[in-house]
Design a protein around this motif. Structure first.
Motif, PDB file in Angstrom:
ATOM      1  N   ASN A 460       0.693  -1.329   0.190  1.00  0.00           N
ATOM      2  CA  ASN A 460      -0.028  -0.110   0.183  1.00  0.00           C
ATOM      3  C   ASN A 460       0.940   1.402  -0.030  1.00  0.00           C
ATOM      4  OD1 ASN A 460      -1.828   2.112   0.608  1.00  0.00           O
ATOM      5  ND2 ASN A 460      -3.063   0.777   1.690  1.00  0.00           N
ATOM      6  N   LEU A 463       0.831   3.581   3.055  1.00  0.00           N
ATOM      7  CA  LEU A 463       1.172   3.384   4.590  1.00  0.00           C
ATOM      8  C   LEU A 463       2.625   3.130   4.677  1.00  0.00           C
ATOM      9  CD1 LEU A 463      -1.435   0.271   5.122  1.00  0.00           C
ATOM     10  CD2 LEU A 463      -1.738   2.696   5.829  1.00  0.00           C
ATOM     11  N   ASP A 467       3.241  -0.068   9.450  1.00  0.00           N
ATOM     12  CA  ASP A 467       1.734  -0.312   9.458  1.00  0.00           C
ATOM     13  C   ASP A 467       1.463  -1.316   8.250  1.00  0.00           C
ATOM     14  OD1 ASP A 467       1.443   1.736  11.433  1.00  0.00           O
ATOM     15  OD2 ASP A 467       0.678   3.200   9.796  1.00  0.00           O
ATOM     16  N   ILE A 468       2.107  -1.590   7.180  1.00  0.00           N
ATOM     17  CA  ILE A 468       2.159  -2.744   6.002  1.00  0.00           C
ATOM     18  C   ILE A 468       2.472  -3.653   6.737  1.00  0.00           C
ATOM     19  CG2 ILE A 468       3.107  -3.477   4.042  1.00  0.00           C
ATOM     20  CD1 ILE A 468       3.752  -0.717   3.118  1.00  0.00           C
ATOM     21  N   GLU A 471      -0.601  -5.028   9.364  1.00  0.00           N
ATOM     22  CA  GLU A 471      -1.774  -5.142   8.813  1.00  0.00           C
ATOM     23  C   GLU A 471      -2.454  -6.393   8.960  1.00  0.00           C
ATOM     24  OE1 GLU A 471      -4.366  -3.131   5.121  1.00  0.00           O
ATOM     25  OE2 GLU A 471      -2.268  -3.946   4.986  1.00  0.00           O
ATOM     26  N   ALA A 474      -3.307  -7.089  12.664  1.00  0.00           N
ATOM     27  CA  ALA A 474      -4.657  -6.465  13.013  1.00  0.00           C
ATOM     28  C   ALA A 474      -5.861  -6.768  12.496  1.00  0.00           C
ATOM     29  CB  ALA A 474      -4.399  -4.799  12.494  1.00  0.00           C
ATOM     30  N   VAL A 475      -5.916  -7.305  11.340  1.00  0.00           N
ATOM     31  CA  VAL A 475      -6.987  -7.971  10.546  1.00  0.00           C
ATOM     32  C   VAL A 475      -7.446  -9.216  11.017  1.00  0.00           C
ATOM     33  CG1 VAL A 475      -7.801  -9.149   8.533  1.00  0.00           C
ATOM     34  CG2 VAL A 475      -6.619  -7.002   8.271  1.00  0.00           C
ATOM     35  N   ARG A 520       5.970  -8.859   6.124  1.00  0.00           N
ATOM     36  CA  ARG A 520       4.629  -9.023   6.123  1.00  0.00           C
ATOM     37  C   ARG A 520       4.054 -10.472   5.884  1.00  0.00           C
ATOM     38  NH1 ARG A 520       0.963  -5.881   1.575  1.00  0.00           N
ATOM     39  NH2 ARG A 520       2.219  -7.834   0.298  1.00  0.00           N
TER      40      ARG A 520
END
Length: 688
Positions: A460, A463, A467-468, A471, A474-475, A520
């Motif tokens: 993204n 972001l 934060d990437i 993510e 968080a999801v 990630r």
């Protein structure tokens, strides 16, 4: 074959003479040097290779030669002479006369360098018509002859088509034909094979070699792939941070590299044959940015041989042995002895016995609907994945290889349940997930994660890195404190410090962006990662870093890894087992050592024979060419789908599709007339 009349230079005479070329970008009050005093000579009939990582200044150098610098870049010093004529400062009209007439240019991306609304025949003929070298009738004849010489199938039909109707290899052939239609004295090719499969790459390199031998065209070939340049170049210049740091005859430069950067590039090469299971010797760090060049030798922060003088004073390019090198250590005492054929340091342990099956796919099928040629015609279907069965054990690495369009990426999306299958089943961690959906599918996806080919497109842009990476956590409802701890751990594991956590994707290099994608993927600590061509667009040294990183992470977290690539060199370095795909089907599979050392399918042998490698790595292994492009998946051949490109095909191959079978062991193949020889003998026979 007829060609426009030209006056070739005397063989061995200097055709292109670049002296102390300097290029800068940015405002005049604060220019950033991107080319810093490059000097090189290309002689008539010579193939000169320019090697270096992205950002080293290769493309800027050749664009300055041609007068094609982008907006904001300018030549600030030096000289470029072509046939004795100075090109720096000459008029745009004169440069236009030379381009396409005396100097041909082939760009990296053939799709963007061809006009999408012009037919191929007209585009190839354009240089002849613009320079008044032929009338329309003569141009049509020359276009047909040149495209046939490029190996273009069905030339009569090809000249009527548009670029989007061609494969990547066919587009690159058309681009080379356009550059050569007026028979220039010099061809400049900027990364002409980077985005191509190894089989098409081998064809393009063979075309360049024949043009040089048959027409005497001198070639300036730019690449970041050492194997590509070693195949056809007589001379190589190695660029780093805007300068040439070593130059000389190809064999002498590769077998006795007198600059640490050249040596590091040679050591970081993956190999298709030899040094099996070796850990790649990656170069630490990344090339410096033009706005943050270190003092002294620009390579010294990454150099294992650096001395105090290296950080204080930049060395000149002088004679060192049979080449010229810019290195204080090489000039003073010489680098330690170098034996590239014995690079097997840090060998990985042999794989243990297979563990429990983590994922099992059985007879998977996925079709794409394609509109008919007319409004009322029925839809046709591409059988992208057509009856594929495979299994992946816990902690194992499975490599899937094949040319573009063979169905590798579609299979990856099926395994991850990113797309549905028309038939077959997928069992993961003991559960059937073939038709799973909703919350149940989201929960299972915590244990399977993708790494995509293009990290820039998959991240993204709005972001920051932290934060990437956070993510997925968080999801899936992780607590804030645990998210912060896991993000820090993941970034450290992939070699990204806290300073990069607040940066955005556009502020990172290609290698750094791919590390973010890996972070990630591992932050959820999954059991399975599917990596789809994760290093195909990266430089050789960065590729080695990512391969080693994936291996280390696999060992640390006991990951199962599906690694997809079109390059058997890379797959061989990382994977315990290999599955070879062609036109939607697996045609050979088995343990890596068996498949690479003793391939039984003719397609696997062709992939191995197409890999570009220096002579000291290849040894006696001869190069082979796989002619033509893969058949259309809309209408695959009857029987064996590879038979139209197979030198060993017989009548039965067209009548009966061979099953994926073997001799009862783990090594299986789908061929009625399998090969039965060791790899060195096979490649010599294939090349003949």
């Amino acid at each position: 074959m007829t060609h426009p009349a030209v006056t070739p230079p005397r063989p061995g005479a200097t055709l292109l003479d670049v002296g102390d070329l300097q290029v800068a970008v940015g405002p005049a009050r604060q220019p950033l040097p991107v080319v810093r005093g490059v000097s090189l000579q290309v002689r008539a009939g010579e193939i000169f290779g320019l090697l270096g990582e992205s950002g080293s200044g290769k493309s800027m150098t050749v664009h300055a030669i041609n007068g094609l610098l982008p907006a904001g870049a300018r030549v600030t010093g030096g000289s470029v002479k072509f046939n004795g004529e100075e090109l720096i400062g000459t008029s745009r009209r004169r440069l236009s006369q030379l381009r396409g007439d005396s100097i041909g240019m082939v760009f990296q991306d053939s799709l963007t360098s061809l006009n999408p609304i012009m037919r191929i025949g007209l585009q190839v003929a354009e240089p002849l018509l613009l320079h008044g070298k032929a009338n329309a009738r003569q141009a049509r004849q020359l276009v047909g002859e040149r495209l046939r010489a490029m190996g273009m199938p069905d030339v009569h039909e090809a000249v009527r088509r548009y670029p989007h109707e061609f494969s990547g290899g066919m587009r690159q052939r058309a681009t080379i034909a356009t550059a050569l239609i007026a028979t220039p004295q010099l061809l400049i090719a900027d990364e002409p094979t980077t985005a191509l499969d190894v089989t098409v790459q081998a064809q393009i390199l063979d075309i360049c070699r024949r043009l040089n031998q048959e027409l005497g065209v001198a070639i300036l070939l730019i690449s970041h792939d050492l194997g590509v340049l070693s195949e056809i170049c007589t001379t190589i210049g190695v660029m780093y941070a805007g300068r040439i740091v070593q130059a000389g005859p190809t064999r002498a430069l590769l077998e006795h590299p007198s600059h640490p950067y050249t040596r590091a590039l040679v050591e970081s090469m993956p190999r298709a044959v030899g040094a099996r299971g070796a850990r790649l010797k990656a170069i630490g760090g990344e090339p410096p940015s033009p706005d943050a060049l270190p003092a002294g030798c620009k390579f010294h922060p990454r150099c294992a041989f650096a001395i105090a003088r290296c950080g204080a004073e930049e060395p000149a390019l002088v004679d060192v042995g049979d080449t010229r090198a810019a290195c204080w250590v090489a000039q003073a005492t010489g680098l330690p002895a170098f034996a590239p054929d014995l690079i097997t340091a840090n060998a990985r342990p042999q794989s243990a016995a297979p563990r429990e099956v983590l994922l099992a796919a059985t007879d998977l099928k996925h079709y794409f609907a394609v509109p008919g040629e007319t409004l009322f015609a029925r839809h046709r279907h591409v059988h992208a994945v057509d009856g594929v069965s495979l299994s992946i054990h816990r902690g194992e690495t499975l490599g899937i290889v094949g040319e573009s369009g063979c169905g590798k990426s579609t299979l990856a999306r099926c395994l991850l349940r990113l797309i549905d299958v028309e038939a077959g089943s997928i069992e993961f961690m003991g559960s059937d997930i073939t038709h799973l959906g909703g919350d149940a599918l989201r929960r299972i996806r915590q244990h399977m994660q993708p790494i995509f080919q293009d990290p820039y497109a998959s991240l993204n842009p709005r972001l920051p890195v932290a934060d990437i990476v956070a993510e997925p956590l968080a999801v899936n409802g992780f607590a804030t404190a645990e998210i912060a701890a896991r993000v820090r751990e993941a970034l450290e594991l992939v070699g990204l410090g806290r300073a990069l956590a607040s940066r955005f994707p556009h502020q990172l290099s290609g290698g750094q962006r791919q590390r973010v994608g890996i972070a990630r993927a591992i932050v959820l600590r999954p059991a399975l990662i599917v990596a789809d061509e994760p290093i195909s667009s990266l430089d050789l040294s960065i590729q080695a870093q990512i391969i080693n990183l994936l291996h280390d992470l696999q060992q640390r977290f006991d990951l199962a890894l599906v690694f997809i690539s079109h390059d058997l060199r890379i797959v061989r370095q990382l994977c315990a087992r290999i599955a070879v795909m062609f036109l939607g089907k697996i045609v050979e599979s088995g343990p890596t050592e068996d498949v690479c050392a003793r391939p039984r399918h003719h397609y696997t042998q062709a992939l191995l024979a197409s890999v570009p490698e220096p002579s000291f790595v290849r040894g006696r292994r001869a190069r082979g060419l796989l002619e033509g492009d893969p058949p259309s998946p809309l209408s695959p051949p009857s029987g064996c789908r590879f038979r139209t490109r197979c030198a060993g095909a017989q009548g039965r191959c067209a009548e009966v599709e061979p099953p994926l079978a073997g001799n009862g062991g783990a090594h299986r193949w789908a061929c009625h007339f399998p090969l039965d020889a060791d790899v060195s003998a096979l490649t010599e026979e294939f090349a003949q």
